[in-house]
Design an enzyme around this catalytic site. Structure first.
Site, PDB file in Angstrom:
ATOM      1  N   MET A  63       0.842  -1.191   0.000  1.00 33.76           N
ATOM      2  CA  MET A  63       0.000   0.000   0.000  1.00 33.76           C
ATOM      3  C   MET A  63       0.882   1.248   0.000  1.00 33.76           C
ATOM      4  SD  MET A  63      -2.746  -1.592  -0.123  1.00 33.76           S
ATOM      5  CE  MET A  63      -3.949  -0.286  -0.108  1.00 33.76           C
ATOM      6  N   TYR A 120      -2.144   6.338   0.542  1.00 37.12           N
ATOM      7  CA  TYR A 120      -3.171   5.477   1.128  1.00 37.12           C
ATOM      8  C   TYR A 120      -3.251   5.684   2.636  1.00 37.12           C
ATOM      9  CZ  TYR A 120      -6.055   1.434   2.209  1.00 37.12           C
ATOM     10  OH  TYR A 120      -7.062   0.626   2.673  1.00 37.12           O
ATOM     11  N   GLY A 132       0.735  -5.030   1.810  1.00 37.13           N
ATOM     12  CA  GLY A 132      -0.569  -5.175   1.152  1.00 37.13           C
ATOM     13  C   GLY A 132      -0.520  -5.968  -0.144  1.00 37.13           C
ATOM     14  N   GLU A 184       5.144  -4.351   7.775  1.00 36.82           N
ATOM     15  CA  GLU A 184       4.301  -3.432   8.548  1.00 36.82           C
ATOM     16  C   GLU A 184       4.867  -3.117   9.929  1.00 36.82           C
ATOM     17  OE1 GLU A 184       3.207  -5.906   6.669  1.00 36.82           O
ATOM     18  OE2 GLU A 184       1.315  -5.436   5.699  1.00 36.82           O
ATOM     19  N   TYR A 222     -21.596 -30.681  -6.186  1.00 31.75           N
ATOM     20  CA  TYR A 222     -22.419 -31.258  -7.269  1.00 31.75           C
ATOM     21  C   TYR A 222     -23.164 -30.156  -8.020  1.00 31.75           C
ATOM     22  CZ  TYR A 222     -21.557 -36.209  -6.571  1.00 31.75           C
ATOM     23  OH  TYR A 222     -20.960 -37.432  -6.533  1.00 31.75           O
TER      24      TYR A 222
HETATM   25  N1  COA Z   1       4.419   3.751  -0.423  1.00 31.40           N
HETATM   26  C1  COA Z   1       4.703   4.971  -0.910  1.00 31.40           C
HETATM   27  N2  COA Z   1       5.813   5.242  -1.616  1.00 31.40           N
HETATM   28  C2  COA Z   1       6.654   4.232  -1.832  1.00 31.40           C
HETATM   29  C3  COA Z   1       6.427   2.937  -1.359  1.00 31.40           C
HETATM   30  C4  COA Z   1       5.238   2.712  -0.619  1.00 31.40           C
HETATM   31  N3  COA Z   1       4.901   1.515  -0.154  1.00 31.40           N
HETATM   32  N4  COA Z   1       7.450   2.148  -1.736  1.00 31.40           N
HETATM   33  C5  COA Z   1       8.294   2.933  -2.433  1.00 31.40           C
HETATM   34  N5  COA Z   1       7.807   4.201  -2.486  1.00 31.40           N
HETATM   35  C6  COA Z   1       8.392   5.361  -3.153  1.00 31.40           C
HETATM   36  C7  COA Z   1       9.502   6.001  -2.328  1.00 31.40           C
HETATM   37  O1  COA Z   1       8.974   6.891  -1.363  1.00 31.40           O
HETATM   38  C8  COA Z   1      10.284   6.696  -3.419  1.00 31.40           C
HETATM   39  O2  COA Z   1       9.591   7.858  -3.783  1.00 31.40           O
HETATM   40  P1  COA Z   1      10.415   9.213  -4.200  1.00 31.40           P
HETATM   41  O3  COA Z   1      11.207   8.820  -5.416  1.00 31.40           O
HETATM   42  O4  COA Z   1       9.339  10.206  -4.470  1.00 31.40           O
HETATM   43  O5  COA Z   1      11.294   9.517  -3.029  1.00 31.40           O
HETATM   44  C9  COA Z   1      10.179   5.727  -4.594  1.00 31.40           C
HETATM   45  O6  COA Z   1       9.040   4.945  -4.353  1.00 31.40           O
HETATM   46  C10 COA Z   1      11.349   4.797  -4.711  1.00 31.40           C
HETATM   47  O7  COA Z   1      11.526   4.176  -3.463  1.00 31.40           O
HETATM   48  P2  COA Z   1      12.978   3.855  -2.840  1.00 31.40           P
HETATM   49  O8  COA Z   1      12.780   3.516  -1.418  1.00 31.40           O
HETATM   50  O9  COA Z   1      13.911   4.952  -3.176  1.00 31.40           O
HETATM   51  O10 COA Z   1      13.344   2.568  -3.737  1.00 31.40           O
HETATM   52  P3  COA Z   1      14.374   1.380  -3.420  1.00 31.40           P
HETATM   53  O11 COA Z   1      14.444   0.605  -4.689  1.00 31.40           O
HETATM   54  O12 COA Z   1      15.630   1.888  -2.827  1.00 31.40           O
HETATM   55  O13 COA Z   1      13.648   0.491  -2.291  1.00 31.40           O
HETATM   56  C11 COA Z   1      11.741  -0.665  -1.366  1.00 31.40           C
HETATM   57  C12 COA Z   1      12.504  -0.247  -2.633  1.00 31.40           C
HETATM   58  C13 COA Z   1      10.458  -1.338  -1.847  1.00 31.40           C
HETATM   59  C14 COA Z   1      12.596  -1.648  -0.533  1.00 31.40           C
HETATM   60  C15 COA Z   1      11.437   0.582  -0.486  1.00 31.40           C
HETATM   61  O14 COA Z   1      10.861   1.584  -1.318  1.00 31.40           O
HETATM   62  C16 COA Z   1      10.466   0.311   0.628  1.00 31.40           C
HETATM   63  O15 COA Z   1      10.855  -0.169   1.672  1.00 31.40           O
HETATM   64  N6  COA Z   1       9.174   0.606   0.424  1.00 31.40           N
HETATM   65  C17 COA Z   1       8.142   0.399   1.419  1.00 31.40           C
HETATM   66  C18 COA Z   1       7.730  -1.050   1.453  1.00 31.40           C
HETATM   67  C19 COA Z   1       6.697  -1.294   2.535  1.00 31.40           C
HETATM   68  O16 COA Z   1       6.978  -1.285   3.696  1.00 31.40           O
HETATM   69  N7  COA Z   1       5.460  -1.562   2.104  1.00 31.40           N
HETATM   70  C20 COA Z   1       4.424  -1.933   3.002  1.00 31.40           C
HETATM   71  C21 COA Z   1       3.219  -1.217   2.687  1.00 31.40           C
HETATM   72  S1  COA Z   1       1.839  -1.961   3.540  1.00 31.40           S
END
Ligand code: COA
Length: 293
Positions: A86, A91, A136, A159, A255
């Site tokens: 999410m 969200y 999510g 989370e 069935y």
């Molecule tokens: N919600 C909102 N924005 C998110 C996101 C999320 N779940 N996951 C990534 N983004 C955004 C970042 O804020 C960033 O935005 P920006 O460029 O405007 O700063 C962009 O996506 C790139 O993310 P970044 O963290 O720089 O990429 P990465 O490749 O280094 O790392 C992840 C990737 C997925 C490991 C890391 O983004 C992350 O931990 N995301 C959250 C995952 C999470 O906990 N999700 C659970 C949701 S219930």
């Protein structure tokens, strides 16, 4: 939908894919060779699911349900992520700051496609997990019928790392697929795991090297596409619902499901299958499907 070359080079000999992009661009659909590719399309946000994406996924599923060119649907992500779960800003933070009815609507819109539409979708569904898969994202992952991951895809119930228990139906989805010890380990530690581990704990069917992911997924999709969509629907919905019933209820329901599937089948699938085995002796049902052309 526009006709387009898959990679734009003209080198691909397969027929061009039909492409549909959702109005806000958060979802992309590509249809060709019996497969409907459904893409999370916010690669710059690692395909995090914001309210727009959740609404547009429902539109895309409507489109795929009615499109004859898509006999199997593959849910995957544009860029390096499957989905980062999410959207923590749009969200969680933005919705939280809005009046209560906004949160109710946001929850309804995400539930609508992530499980309600997907879990009993009219066509077979495969999650092709190409990269990051967090929080999510586990709900649509589990609600696809099958799942194939890249060995190096990274999964996590992150989370607790940022301060909530798993949201939405994530815990319910985990309980559907993963043994309790594994589920609680990852829910409570917030540690990541890779595609190989996901396959070992049966969160996905298989993990394959990243460079084989698309080919393997297409192979499985083509196997499913050879069967009657109607029969597969009866089979998967029957299984998913009956496992929650008593034996008594399941007997009655299954069935009824079987009759619903077979009676009035415009393709007469069962009759043709029996004819080709018993009368024409052209195939063996134990070893493969009959020729449906
Ligand atoms: N919600 C909102 N924005 C998110 C996101 C999320 N779940 N996951 C990534 N983004 C955004 C970042 O804020 C960033 O935005 P920006 O460029 O405007 O700063 C962009 O996506 C790139 O993310 P970044 O963290 O720089 O990429 P990465 O490749 O280094 O790392 C992840 C990737 C997925 C490991 C890391 O983004 C992350 O931990 N995301 C959250 C995952 C999470 O906990 N999700 C659970 C949701 S219930």
């Amino acid at each position: 939908m526009d006709g387009t070359d898959e990679d734009g080079t003209g080198a691909d000999e397969r027929p061009p894919l039909e492409v549909w992009e959702s109005p806000e661009g958060t979802v992309r659909v590509e249809i060709g060779s019996d497969i409907g590719w459904l893409l999370f399309n916010r690669p710059e946000k690692r395909n995090a699911m914001n309210p727009a994406l959740n609404a547009e996924m429902a539109q895309a599923l409507d489109l795929l349900e009615g499109h004859e060119g898509a006999r199997v649907v593959v849910l995957t992500g544009a860029g390096e992520a499957w989905s980062a779960g999410m959207d923590l800003k749009e969200y969680f933070r933005d919705v939280e700051a809005s009046p209560p009815h906004v949160e109710i609507a946001a929850r309804r819109t995400s539930a609508e496609w992530q499980w309600r539409r997907l879990i009993h979708f009219a066509k077979p569904t495969i999650a092709m997990v190409n990269g990051w898969c967090f929080g999510g994202a586990f709900t649509p992952l589990v609600c696809c019928d099958l799942a194939i991951a890249a060995e190096d895809a990274v999964f996590g119930l992150s989370e607790v790392n940022w301060g909530i228990p798993p949201g939405g139906l994530v815990s319910r989805a985990l309980a559907e697929t993963v043994p309790t010890r594994d589920a609680l380990w990852f829910i409570m530690t917030g540690e990541t795991f890779d595609g190989r581990r996901a396959a070992a704990m049966r969160l996905v069917n298989e993990a394959v090297p990243a460079d084989r992911l698309r080919a393997r997924t297409e192979e499985v999709a083509r196997l499913l596409a050879r069967h009657s969509t109607r029969v597969l629907r009866g089979a998967k919905v029957g299984f998913k619902k009956a496992r929650l019933m008593s034996w008594d209820e399941a007997e009655d329901y299954l069935y009824a499901k079987l009759d619903q599937t077979v009676l009035g089948d415009p393709e007469q699938t069962k009759q043709e299958g029996l004819r080709q085995f018993l009368d024409r002796k052209t195939y063996r049902p134990g070893l493969g499907s009959f020729d449906r052309r």
